[in-house]
Design a protein around this motif. Structure first.
Motif, PDB file in Angstrom:
ATOM      1  N   SER A  53       0.807  -1.220   0.000  1.00 23.99           N
ATOM      2  CA  SER A  53       0.000   0.000   0.000  1.00 23.99           C
ATOM      3  C   SER A  53       0.839   1.268   0.000  1.00 23.99           C
ATOM      4  CB  SER A  53      -0.940   0.016   1.213  1.00 23.99           C
ATOM      5  OG  SER A  53      -0.214  -0.075   2.421  1.00 23.99           O
ATOM      6  N   ASN A  66      -1.946  10.765  -0.022  1.00 25.93           N
ATOM      7  CA  ASN A  66      -2.666   9.683   0.642  1.00 25.93           C
ATOM      8  C   ASN A  66      -4.004   9.498  -0.067  1.00 25.93           C
ATOM      9  OD1 ASN A  66      -0.711   9.296   2.684  1.00 25.93           O
ATOM     10  ND2 ASN A  66      -1.569  10.983   3.875  1.00 25.93           N
ATOM     11  N   THR A  68      -7.388   7.393   0.089  1.00 21.69           N
ATOM     12  CA  THR A  68      -8.147   6.561   1.009  1.00 21.69           C
ATOM     13  C   THR A  68      -9.610   6.512   0.591  1.00 21.69           C
ATOM     14  OG1 THR A  68      -8.706   8.395   2.491  1.00 21.69           O
ATOM     15  CG2 THR A  68      -6.641   7.241   2.911  1.00 21.69           C
ATOM     16  N   THR A 111      -9.455  -4.908   1.374  1.00 22.34           N
ATOM     17  CA  THR A 111     -10.233  -4.197   2.378  1.00 22.34           C
ATOM     18  C   THR A 111     -10.507  -5.099   3.577  1.00 22.34           C
ATOM     19  OG1 THR A 111     -12.304  -4.859   1.302  1.00 22.34           O
ATOM     20  CG2 THR A 111     -11.366  -2.732   0.665  1.00 22.34           C
ATOM     21  N   LYS A 116     -12.502  -0.426   4.166  1.00 19.17           N
ATOM     22  CA  LYS A 116     -11.595   0.688   3.895  1.00 19.17           C
ATOM     23  C   LYS A 116     -10.320   0.235   3.176  1.00 19.17           C
ATOM     24  CE  LYS A 116     -13.177   3.685   7.643  1.00 19.17           C
ATOM     25  NZ  LYS A 116     -13.805   4.624   6.685  1.00 19.17           N
ATOM     26  N   TYR A 117      -9.793   1.150   2.370  1.00 17.85           N
ATOM     27  CA  TYR A 117      -8.509   0.951   1.720  1.00 17.85           C
ATOM     28  C   TYR A 117      -7.683   2.219   1.912  1.00 17.85           C
ATOM     29  CZ  TYR A 117     -10.060   3.968  -2.128  1.00 17.85           C
ATOM     30  OH  TYR A 117     -10.499   5.040  -2.864  1.00 17.85           O
ATOM     31  N   ASP A 118      -6.365   2.095   1.771  1.00 18.02           N
ATOM     32  CA  ASP A 118      -5.474   3.237   2.018  1.00 18.02           C
ATOM     33  C   ASP A 118      -4.178   3.007   1.243  1.00 18.02           C
ATOM     34  OD1 ASP A 118      -3.957   5.316   2.949  1.00 18.02           O
ATOM     35  OD2 ASP A 118      -4.198   4.855   5.077  1.00 18.02           O
ATOM     36  N   THR A 195      -9.940  11.478  -0.873  1.00 17.62           N
ATOM     37  CA  THR A 195     -10.846  10.424  -0.418  1.00 17.62           C
ATOM     38  C   THR A 195     -11.785  10.046  -1.548  1.00 17.62           C
ATOM     39  OG1 THR A 195     -10.765  11.233   1.865  1.00 17.62           O
ATOM     40  CG2 THR A 195     -12.591   9.773   1.284  1.00 17.62           C
TER      41      THR A 195
END
Length: 292
Positions: A53, A66, A68, A111, A116-118, A195
């Motif tokens: 990631s 970032n 997300t 996820t 959630k993913y990042d 986001t």
């Protein structure tokens, strides 16, 4: 910019596919009229990106970013767990890593229960797809593929507000891309952040036996086109170049929001394919099937 011309002049591999309708947060859940819309997969998709990631190498001079978000199921409220999220984009010099084992600025994550993913990466730059062709400029963008056993696979792109090439790029200026043009903001640590929450669509699968009937090689005038199954998508290679990926629409038809192909199963076993690609229509006949 035409994708066939793009390939011919630059030898880049291109895939097309279809990501955001009108979706808003009402204070409790995401509501809207469509799932996330698709986009062309783009020139440089490479399957098998490593599960990593943080894509920023020590030598990178790009602006850190970032990325997300949360992946939701088609009900727009249930987080989708164990979904594979792949991203890829160019570096700060407008180059894609197409061959190295390092998979530079390519990565994948899964996820958790919260959907959630990042990713930690950089802000990609604009690039000119064809030298000396002003119409081939692409705005900065990040490609994404989301795969799940319970939902329709999604391939899409995100863009960034204020990019001067958004109004001239045929994909970013399309109405279905409006909610994928995102603001780059700052978090409490003054880091750039974007986001992107995603709503998947319900899978509309085709029977395996039907896939076996239609997959194989087709002759379209002087062009050989191969159709093959990848997860729940139908991929298309045009003269060996990976070009498009379609989801099943019903009635032996597939599409990606831009192009489409339909198959006519004839008595005696022959199959006719009608392909609409970049506003042109092509008729082909299957001449080689895969062994059982």
């Amino acid at each position: 910019m035409k994708r066939r011309t793009f390939i011919k002049k630059s030898s880049m591999t291109v895939i097309s596919i279809s990501a955001f309708g009108t979706i808003q947060w009402n204070g409790k859940i995401f509501v809207g009229d469509t799932p996330t819309t698709t986009d062309i997969l783009g020139p440089f998709y490479r399957p098998g990106a490593p599960l990593v990631s943080n894509l920023i190498s020590s030598s990178s001079k790009g602006t850190p970013l970032n990325l997300t978000g949360t992946i939701f199921q088609n009900d727009r409220k249930t987080p989708l767990s164990n979904a594979l999220v792949e991203i890829w984009h160019c570096d700060e010099n407008a180059h894609y890593d197409n061959t190295s084992e390092d998979y530079i600025f390519r990565g994948a994550t899964k996820t958790g229960k919260n959907g959630k993913y990042d990713f930690k990466t950089i802000v990609p730059v604009q690039y000119q797809g064809i030298p000396n062709d002003e119409s081939s400029w692409r705005p900065a963008h990040i490609h994404m593929r989301i795969s799940s056993n319970s939902q329709q696979d999604l391939i899409t792109q995100i863009y960034f507000k204020g990019d001067k090439y958004i109004p001239t790029d045929p994909n970013s200026k399309a109405p279905q891309a409006a909610n994928r043009i995102l603001e780059i903001s700052k978090n409490v640590s003054n880091e750039s952040i974007v986001t992107f929450d995603i709503v998947m669509s319900k899978e509309f699968p085709l029977d395996k036996a039907a896939y076996k009937r239609i997959t194989g090689l087709y002759q379209f005038d002087n062009n050989t086109i191969e159709f093959f199954k990848s997860d729940d998508l139908l991929f298309m290679k045009w003269n060996g170049q990976l070009m498009s990926s379609f989801k099943y629409l019903g009635n032996n038809s597939f599409g990606d929001g831009y192009d489409n192909v339909s198959f006519e199963l004839r008595l005696g076993g022959g199959i006719k394919a009608t392909l609409t690609f970049e506003t042109k229509t092509y008729i082909g006949e299957k001449f080689l099937k895969y062994p059982d």
